[in-house]
Structures are given as C-alpha cells and as structure tokens.
Design a protein around this motif. Sequence first.
Motif, mmCIF file in Angstrom:
data_model
loop_
_atom_site.group_PDB
_atom_site.id
_atom_site.type_symbol
_atom_site.label_atom_id
_atom_site.label_comp_id
_atom_site.label_asym_id
_atom_site.label_seq_id
_atom_site.Cartn_x
_atom_site.Cartn_y
_atom_site.Cartn_z
ATOM 1 N N UNK A 128 0.806 -1.691 0.149
ATOM 2 C CA UNK A 128 -0.434 -0.097 0.124
ATOM 3 C C UNK A 128 0.968 1.505 0.116
ATOM 4 N N UNK A 129 1.778 1.321 0.758
ATOM 5 C CA UNK A 129 3.024 2.539 0.727
ATOM 6 C C UNK A 129 3.503 2.304 0.106
ATOM 7 N N UNK A 130 3.631 1.563 -1.332
ATOM 8 C CA UNK A 130 4.517 1.812 -2.643
ATOM 9 C C UNK A 130 4.313 1.589 -3.429
ATOM 10 N N UNK A 131 3.212 1.600 -2.979
ATOM 11 C CA UNK A 131 1.826 1.834 -4.964
ATOM 12 C C UNK A 131 0.429 2.462 -4.693
ATOM 13 N N UNK A 132 0.284 2.905 -3.422
ATOM 14 C CA UNK A 132 -0.979 3.566 -3.295
ATOM 15 C C UNK A 132 -0.433 4.803 -1.517
#
Length: 116
Positions: free
Chosen positions: A90-94
Amino acid sequence: MSSALVVGYDPQAIPGVDGEALRAALDAELARFGEHGIDAAMTLIVFDESAASTLVASLTRQPWDVVVVGGGIRKAEPLLPLFEQIVNLIRRHAPQAAIAFNTSGGDSVEAAQRWL
C-alpha cells in the motif's frame, strides 16, 4: 466521490469456515459504502504467490483515498508476514491513500470514514 479499497482474506481459503456465508456478509458491507457515497471495491487475497500481484493490480487500478485492511489478515498470527507485505505494498503503490483497519467485516465503512 471518495474511494475506498477493502483488502481481505478470501473466505474460500479459510478451512472450516462457511466461505459462501462470509462472502455474502462481505458483499453486504461493500454495498454499504455506496449508501454512504463512497466508491468502493474489495480485493480478496490468499497467502500464496498470487497475493502481491493481486493486490498491486487493485492498488493501481485507480487512486484510492483509503485502503481498509481487514481484521482477518491482521488478527491471525500465521498471517503476520502477509499483513506486513500488504502494508508495504500500500505504501509503495498507493502512497496517497490513508490506511485504515476494521475490527470485523461489518465495520469497514466506519473504518474508512475515520480517514475520509
């Protein structure tokens, strides 16, 4: 309109659980988002090699305002590595999305609303 992605563990992959009944409850909760004016989708994953690619596809489908991670993933100690993977994906892609946590499949809307 605000948007939310709900990430949960696929009830069909839980031994000894009535997967169809649990899925019906999850679908009912997903419908409640619309009643609150929130565009929502649900991604159900299993703890195998498909988890990351399934989640990344959902996270990158649109810019989500909040991602709700289900208690079934967080509360089961054997799923701790999956939970860590989910948070980092989540942190990386959103990165624009807030991360929320429900206590059960029946309060995902309220979890999302805390961050919308």
